[in-house]
Design an enzyme around this catalytic site. Structure first.
Site, PDB file in Angstrom:
ATOM      1  N   LEU A 139       0.586  -1.559  -8.872  1.00 28.68           N
ATOM      2  CA  LEU A 139       0.851  -2.915  -8.377  1.00 28.68           C
ATOM      3  C   LEU A 139       1.567  -3.735  -9.443  1.00 28.68           C
ATOM      4  O   LEU A 139       2.455  -4.539  -9.130  1.00 28.68           O
ATOM      5  CB  LEU A 139      -0.463  -3.602  -7.985  1.00 28.68           C
ATOM      6  CG  LEU A 139      -0.314  -5.051  -7.492  1.00 28.68           C
ATOM      7  CD1 LEU A 139       0.526  -5.109  -6.231  1.00 28.68           C
ATOM      8  CD2 LEU A 139      -1.681  -5.678  -7.242  1.00 28.68           C
ATOM      9  N   TYR A 140       1.192  -3.538 -10.714  1.00 29.72           N
ATOM     10  CA  TYR A 140       1.874  -4.242 -11.801  1.00 29.72           C
ATOM     11  C   TYR A 140       3.372  -3.951 -11.742  1.00 29.72           C
ATOM     12  O   TYR A 140       4.204  -4.864 -11.807  1.00 29.72           O
ATOM     13  CB  TYR A 140       1.301  -3.804 -13.143  1.00 29.72           C
ATOM     14  CG  TYR A 140       2.126  -4.250 -14.326  1.00 29.72           C
ATOM     15  CD1 TYR A 140       2.169  -5.590 -14.696  1.00 29.72           C
ATOM     16  CD2 TYR A 140       2.866  -3.332 -15.076  1.00 29.72           C
ATOM     17  CE1 TYR A 140       2.937  -6.011 -15.780  1.00 29.72           C
ATOM     18  CE2 TYR A 140       3.625  -3.743 -16.163  1.00 29.72           C
ATOM     19  CZ  TYR A 140       3.661  -5.077 -16.506  1.00 29.72           C
ATOM     20  OH  TYR A 140       4.416  -5.492 -17.570  1.00 29.72           O
ATOM     21  N   ALA A 141       3.729  -2.663 -11.620  1.00 29.80           N
ATOM     22  CA  ALA A 141       5.137  -2.282 -11.549  1.00 29.80           C
ATOM     23  C   ALA A 141       5.808  -2.897 -10.327  1.00 29.80           C
ATOM     24  O   ALA A 141       6.961  -3.355 -10.395  1.00 29.80           O
ATOM     25  CB  ALA A 141       5.252  -0.761 -11.503  1.00 29.80           C
ATOM     26  N   THR A 201       5.067  -5.715  -8.858  1.00 33.84           N
ATOM     27  CA  THR A 201       5.317  -7.150  -9.049  1.00 33.84           C
ATOM     28  C   THR A 201       6.508  -7.373  -9.976  1.00 33.84           C
ATOM     29  O   THR A 201       7.269  -8.330  -9.797  1.00 33.84           O
ATOM     30  CB  THR A 201       4.085  -7.872  -9.627  1.00 33.84           C
ATOM     31  OG1 THR A 201       3.751  -7.333 -10.911  1.00 33.84           O
ATOM     32  CG2 THR A 201       2.891  -7.746  -8.690  1.00 33.84           C
ATOM     33  N   LYS A 202       6.700  -6.496 -10.956  1.00 31.27           N
ATOM     34  CA  LYS A 202       7.854  -6.623 -11.846  1.00 31.27           C
ATOM     35  C   LYS A 202       9.151  -6.276 -11.111  1.00 31.27           C
ATOM     36  O   LYS A 202      10.194  -6.912 -11.320  1.00 31.27           O
ATOM     37  CB  LYS A 202       7.676  -5.729 -13.082  1.00 31.27           C
ATOM     38  CG  LYS A 202       6.664  -6.267 -14.076  1.00 31.27           C
ATOM     39  CD  LYS A 202       7.088  -7.629 -14.615  1.00 31.27           C
ATOM     40  CE  LYS A 202       6.194  -8.140 -15.714  1.00 31.27           C
ATOM     41  NZ  LYS A 202       6.638  -9.436 -16.250  1.00 31.27           N
TER      42      LYS A 202
END
Length: 460
Positions: free
Chosen positions: A262-264, A266-267
């Protein structure tokens, strides 16, 4: 015998007196009741006023609650634009504006005026100091959240203050506060480094990533697009956007539509949002894909940091291997090299072409890898730390869980080299030596290797 006239008169007088006495008693009772009601209502009103005053001024005895109350009050104070000339706190407002202007004013001719978000963070603090030392104006912005030790962020803040960098405490989603900052200072650039970091934490608190990495970015761009002049914006994307890409080394031309976390995601969303604001509003935007940054004042959630702590305290560490039993490797990039890349991107960023939210012409849109170009197996990282700390690690080899981590990263930085001369110069062994020196100094720890050498000197 009939009553006399005088007897009759006396009887009437007595009756009249009794009647008047009765009326006086009734009147006294009514007055007493009315007075009681007035007194009751007055008492109730006073009590309500006291409760209200108490509620407004009461501070909980608990330290944590008190701190939270303080930050909430302070954020509300900042958000409502209480620094205006009509405020009763004009003196405090004027002092605040003075600090903001002093911090953001360049000390060299044609210097930049940069708003650095996430200034109390790892990369943000290093970039802020580097910019300030060369004479640029720098204003920090940070919310000091508790994703990792706020005390470390406060220590970085003290370091920034020594370098004459003021940090405004606030949240990216606080539109009024951001607009106030842009009203006070005509920023030439924004270095947007604030974000919710960490691949694994996204599985525990996904909403924090949406709030910071997407909503926070959009709010910042909304304020920047309406500013006059519009600033050029350099912001932190991530090497994580390459996700399940198997081509190596990772190039800006490779696919980034298969995020593994999910971090990736959002980026990657941030990169698409940047494209939109560039296309519609003429904002100059440069995205930087960082590859595993490490070094002094680093993040405690990174492997090199908590490996160091575990080795010093004799605790075991988990070393991941891929599903096909290969070593996990990372393109570890020393903080000084990342700072050079950020500064280079700022120096070559072209002006935005919009004004008051309206695009006047095509604007610059770029994305770059910032890495070391030399992937190192995590096992090698541990071996270097063992040598520097004079202690063997208790290794626990396990298969990499499906938590969003990728097994291998390798940066191709030829585009950044071509456009602004980016060239990493610090290898992992040299960088870790500098980190360990900072770590043992910051936490007041004497490594075993130093203790042994000290004993040897004593015996000699």
């Amino acid at each position: 015998m009939p009553l006399s006239a005088s007897s009759a008169d006396t009887s009437k007088t007595v009756k009249l007196e009794r009647y008047n006495s009765y009326l006086r008693k009734i009147h006294s009772t009514k007055v007493l009741k009315a007075s009681s009601k007035v007194l009751f209502r007055a008492t109730l009103l006073v009590a309500l006023v006291l409760v209200l005053v108490f509620a407004i001024n009461y501070h909980p005895l608990s330290d944590s609650h008190s701190a939270a109350s303080h930050h909430l009050h302070r954020r509300s104070f900042l958000s409502t634009g209480i620094f205006s000339s009509s405020s009763s706190s004009l003196g405090e407002g004027a002092a605040w504006e003075k600090r903001v202007r002093q911090s953001s004013t360049p000390k060299r001719p044609h210097g930049l005026s940069v708003l650095v978000t996430g200034a109390a963070g790892f990369v943000g603090s290093h970039c802020s100091i580097a910019l300030r030392k060369r004479g640029d104006g720098v204003l920090g912005f940070d919310n000091f959240n508790d994703y990792y030790y706020p005390s470390l962020k406060r220590a970085r803040q003290e370091l920034l203050e020594k370098n004459q960098v003021f940090i405004v405490e606030g949240d990216l989603n606080d539109g009024p506060l951001l607009r106030k900052l842009f009203d006070v200072v005509p920023f030439t650039h924004v270095l947007h480094l604030a974000a919710q970091a960490g691949v694994r934490y996204a599985m525990k608190n996904p909403q924090s990533y949406i709030s910071s990495n997407i909503a926070g970015l959009v709010n910042l761009l909304e304020v920047a697009k309406a500013a006059n002049p519009q600033p050029a914006i350099v912001w932190a994307s991530s090497s994580s956007v390459y996700g399940l890409n198997t081509e190596n080394p990772f190039s800006e031309e490779h696919r980034t539509d298969q995020p593994a976390s999910l971090y990736a995601a959002t980026k990657k969303a941030g990169e698409e949002i940047a494209h939109t604001y560039n296309h519609i509003y003429g904002l100059s935007l440069t995205g930087l894909r960082f590859f595993t940054v490490y070094g002094p004042w680093g993040r405690p959630d990174m492997a090199y940091f908590f490996f160091t702590k575990a080795i010093l305290h004799g605790k075991s560490i988990d070393i991941y291997r891929t599903q096909d039993n290969q070593e996990v490797a990372r393109d570890f990039t020393y903080i000084d090299d990342i700072v050079k890349g950020c500064v280079g991107a700022l120096d070559t960023a072209e002006k935005s072409t919009g004004s008051g939210g309206k695009k006047r012409g095509p604007a610059q849109l770029r994305v770059y890898n910032l890495g070391n170009t030399s992937p190192v197996p995590v096992g090698r990282l541990v071996s270097i730390l063992e040598g520097l700390l004079g202690s063997k690690a208790k290794k626990h080899l396990i298969k990499m869980p499906r938590n969003g981590d990728v097994p291998y990263t390798h940066a191709n930085v030829s585009l950044a080299y071509k456009d602004f001369g980016y060239k990493p110069t610090t290898d992992l062994a040299a960088g870790l030596r500098k980190f360990v020196k900072w770590y043992v100094g910051y936490y007041g720890i004497q490594p075993r290797v130093k203790r042994e050498n000290s004993h040897a000197d004593d015996s000699a």
